[in-house]
Design a protein around this motif. Structure first.
Motif, PDB file in Angstrom:
ATOM      1  N   UNK A 186       0.847  -1.188   0.000  1.00  0.00           N
ATOM      2  CA  UNK A 186       0.000   0.000   0.000  1.00  0.00           C
ATOM      3  C   UNK A 186       0.881   1.236   0.000  1.00  0.00           C
ATOM      4  N   UNK A 187       0.825   2.059   1.045  1.00  0.00           N
ATOM      5  CA  UNK A 187       1.694   3.240   1.105  1.00  0.00           C
ATOM      6  C   UNK A 187       3.154   2.815   1.229  1.00  0.00           C
ATOM      7  N   UNK A 188       4.029   3.624   0.629  1.00  0.00           N
ATOM      8  CA  UNK A 188       5.462   3.308   0.570  1.00  0.00           C
ATOM      9  C   UNK A 188       6.279   4.536   0.962  1.00  0.00           C
ATOM     10  N   UNK A 189       7.245   4.342   1.859  1.00  0.00           N
ATOM     11  CA  UNK A 189       8.252   5.353   2.128  1.00  0.00           C
ATOM     12  C   UNK A 189       9.332   5.223   1.057  1.00  0.00           C
ATOM     13  N   UNK A 190       9.729   6.336   0.469  1.00  0.00           N
ATOM     14  CA  UNK A 190      10.831   6.314  -0.471  1.00  0.00           C
ATOM     15  C   UNK A 190      11.761   7.482  -0.228  1.00  0.00           C
ATOM     16  N   UNK A 191      13.077   7.220  -0.318  1.00  0.00           N
ATOM     17  CA  UNK A 191      14.068   8.281  -0.178  1.00  0.00           C
ATOM     18  C   UNK A 191      14.683   8.512  -1.551  1.00  0.00           C
ATOM     19  N   UNK A 192      14.445   9.697  -2.125  1.00  0.00           N
ATOM     20  CA  UNK A 192      14.898  10.002  -3.480  1.00  0.00           C
ATOM     21  C   UNK A 192      16.010  11.037  -3.433  1.00  0.00           C
ATOM     22  N   UNK A 193      16.950  10.869  -4.350  1.00  0.00           N
ATOM     23  CA  UNK A 193      18.092  11.783  -4.430  1.00  0.00           C
ATOM     24  C   UNK A 193      18.207  12.356  -5.842  1.00  0.00           C
TER      25      UNK A 193
END
Length: 258
Positions: A251-258
């Motif tokens: 479902x919901x997703x944490x993502x760390x983008x650079x």
């Protein structure tokens, strides 16, 4: 070989080693152990604004997997450094509780005491107190849901899950020392150095031991459980991980983008 050339070669070797060490230190996800249990810990340093939440793609459908989020990031000239599932969800992959993305509340706070039989086990989301992880102009925070409702901070991103693992440096009192309820678990903590740390167990651990990982090992005064069992997932190119959910997607997703 002249001493000058030897010195130059030594300097190059030292620079290469320093560069490699720096790259390793900068890797957001690393393998860790605590009390003989294996974990993966992903860190977002204080002041970093690359962390965000993802749920639906440009077509309005849930991403369901990490590779879809990675592709969306690439389409904007970014790289998905790591991702984890951001809490429990319904069969249609919608968040069970509060979900805020880019300042828009897409799901309200869930105040229900449970969604199962009154005499059965309480599902994890409804174990008290549950809580809210959020990002606002001041940074990141984790609060028990009732406290979050009293404060009502203006947030850019938020996800509700449960139970709380650590509350103001105290373990959630509902946890049982030596409990046999052991499974894979994931959670997130706001730590004493200001960093946000996500942790996923590689083996089966109980709530009490998992909460102690955050308080005693990662030094996080506040931490929130995200998911367990087959719902635990990680995306980390550095570690060669692109986990798939046995539920057919996340479902919901944490993502760390650079």
């Amino acid at each position: 070989m002249s001493s000058l050339r030897l010195g130059m070669l030594a300097g190059v070797a030292m620079l290469a080693a320093a560069t490699a060490t720096g790259a390793a230190a900068a890797a957001p996800c690393v393998q860790d152990t605590f009390e003989d249990e294996a974990y993966v810990v992903c860190t977002v340093e204080k002041g970093t604004d690359g962390l965000r939440l993802f749920w639906k793609n440009a077509d309005g459908a849930p991403y369901r997997d990490f590779s879809g989020v990675a592709e969306a990031a690439r389409g904007k000239g970014k790289t998905l450094a790591f991702a984890v599932n951001a809490g429990m969800y319904l069969p249609d992959f919608s968040p069970i509780g509060l979900y805020v993305e880019d300042g828009r509340e897409l799901r309200p706070v869930n105040r229900a005491p449970s969604d199962g039989p009154a005499t059965g086990p309480v599902p994890n989301f409804y174990k008290r107190p549950n809580g809210v992880f959020f990002l606002d102009d001041a940074g990141a925070g984790i609060l028990p849901t009732q406290e979050f409702l009293k404060r009502r901070p203006a947030v850019r991103f938020a996800t509700q899950s449960g139970p709380m693992l650590v509350i103001r440096n105290r373990l959630n009192p509902i946890f049982i020392v030596g409990s046999t309820d052991r499974t894979r678990r994931s959670g997130v903590g706001i730590c004493s150095d200001g960093a946000i740390r996500f942790a996923l167990s590689e083996g089966r651990v109980n709530f009490h031991d998992f909460a102690r990982l955050f308080r005693d090992h990662l030094k996080c005064p506040n931490a929130l459980f995200l998911d367990g069992g087959r719902g635990v997932g990680l995306y980390s190119p550095v570690l060669g991980r692109d986990d798939k959910s046995w539920h057919g997607g996340f479902g919901p997703i944490f993502g760390f983008v650079e």
